[in-house]
Design a protein around this motif. Structure first.
Motif, PDB file in Angstrom:
ATOM      1  N   LEU A  13      -6.278   7.142  -0.538  1.00 40.86           N
ATOM      2  CA  LEU A  13      -5.773   5.776  -0.536  1.00 40.86           C
ATOM      3  C   LEU A  13      -6.287   5.077   0.717  1.00 40.86           C
ATOM      4  O   LEU A  13      -6.162   5.614   1.820  1.00 40.86           O
ATOM      5  CB  LEU A  13      -4.240   5.769  -0.533  1.00 40.86           C
ATOM      6  CG  LEU A  13      -3.527   6.442  -1.714  1.00 40.86           C
ATOM      7  CD1 LEU A  13      -2.016   6.325  -1.543  1.00 40.86           C
ATOM      8  CD2 LEU A  13      -3.966   5.856  -3.038  1.00 40.86           C
ATOM      9  N   LEU A  53      -2.112   0.995  -8.248  1.00 42.57           N
ATOM     10  CA  LEU A  53      -2.793   1.914  -7.341  1.00 42.57           C
ATOM     11  C   LEU A  53      -3.743   2.845  -8.100  1.00 42.57           C
ATOM     12  O   LEU A  53      -3.584   3.044  -9.304  1.00 42.57           O
ATOM     13  CB  LEU A  53      -1.749   2.747  -6.574  1.00 42.57           C
ATOM     14  CG  LEU A  53      -0.793   1.951  -5.686  1.00 42.57           C
ATOM     15  CD1 LEU A  53       0.358   2.834  -5.216  1.00 42.57           C
ATOM     16  CD2 LEU A  53      -1.537   1.361  -4.495  1.00 42.57           C
ATOM     17  N   GLU A  95      -4.004   0.161   0.066  1.00 42.32           N
ATOM     18  CA  GLU A  95      -3.352   0.913  -1.006  1.00 42.32           C
ATOM     19  C   GLU A  95      -2.170   1.719  -0.471  1.00 42.32           C
ATOM     20  O   GLU A  95      -1.127   1.809  -1.116  1.00 42.32           O
ATOM     21  CB  GLU A  95      -4.378   1.829  -1.684  1.00 42.32           C
ATOM     22  CG  GLU A  95      -5.418   1.064  -2.472  1.00 42.32           C
ATOM     23  CD  GLU A  95      -6.640   1.905  -2.815  1.00 42.32           C
ATOM     24  OE1 GLU A  95      -7.442   1.459  -3.673  1.00 42.32           O
ATOM     25  OE2 GLU A  95      -6.811   2.987  -2.223  1.00 42.32           O
TER      26      GLU A  95
END
Length: 253
Positions: free
Chosen positions: A143, A38, A147
């Motif tokens: 994000l 990530l 994600e």
């Protein structure tokens, strides 16, 4: 349940972290795998309870360690909110006035420590919530939907790895689960934990968390000092609305 393809990919990423050591998968492997997959700089995890003392479990670097300790010490921050409400708390920019007002002590200290964004994901199986996974970035960042879904999958994996360690070997350092049996073992322990906890709630007439505490006490009879209940804040991202919220890149309200 997460889609099988996502679960398989996350399972491989986590197992790869433990394989070089020839060790069983532990929560630190979940944190390390999450950081690699990530757009974040570090990850930390804390064991939390409404009836016992909370404490940091692991961190991938100095900043994530500071963030875990700060939130538990100050009693405020994304981690505290995520645990209290059972929701993901996404803070893509710690510099905003809204965040400064929401967590004045934590926001200032986190920025000073080197964090620009923090994402807190509760560890949950049904009504059992043994802790929180925190991800941070040194700069403000959001994000996207994929994600965020991956981050939630890492949190789900961490939950099962943590519960396995707590129930199977409470008197020793968490050993985790064999990398080559990650999927099989996690599914087995999910079923065992749910079944045993459910039986205790009926037999003893207690709530889910109390039943889980007693389940752990069956293996580890040492008393644990009580801790104050965390502060409660407005929910940010209910888990049941993950897809809808993720698709719109949910911000803090």
């Amino acid at each position: 349940m997460m889609p099988q393809s996502r679960w398989a990919r996350i399972r491989v990423l986590v197992a790869e972290q433990a394989a070089p050591r020839g060790a069983r998968v532990g929560v630190v492997d979940v944190c390390t795998a999450a950081v690699a997959a990530l757009p974040v700089g570090g990850a930390g995890m804390s064991a939390m309870s409404r009836t016992a003392a909370s404490h940091p479990l692991c961190s991938t670097d100095d900043i994530s360690q500071q963030l875990e300790e700060l939130q538990l010490t100050l009693g405020e921050g994304p981690c505290v909110d995520a645990f209290a409400l059972g929701t993901a708390v996404l803070t893509p920019d710690l510099r905003t006035g809204e965040i400064q007002g929401r967590w004045p002590a934590f926001a200032a200290a986190a920025l000073e420590a080197g964090a620009g964004a923090v994402f807190a994901l509760p560890l949950q199986i049904g009504a059992i919530s043994p802790g929180v996974l925190d991800l941070y970035s040194s700069v403000p960042v959001e994000l996207n939907a994929e994600e965020l879904a991956d981050a939630m999958a890492f949190a789900d994996t961490a939950t099962l790895v943590l519960l396995d360690a707590q129930i199977e070997e409470p008197n020793t350092p968490p050993a985790g689960i064999r990398p080559d049996r990650l999927s099989e073992d996690l599914g087995r322990y999910r079923s065992q934990i749910d079944q045993a906890t459910g039986m205790l709630t009926v037999k003893l007439g207690v709530g889910i968390e109390e039943a889980f505490v007693r389940l752990r006490a069956h293996h580890d009879p040492r008393p644990t000092p009580p801790a104050p209940r965390p502060k409660t804040h407005h929910a940010d991202l209910p888990r049941g609305r993950l897809c809808q919220a993720a698709s719109t890149n949910a911000h803090l309200r």
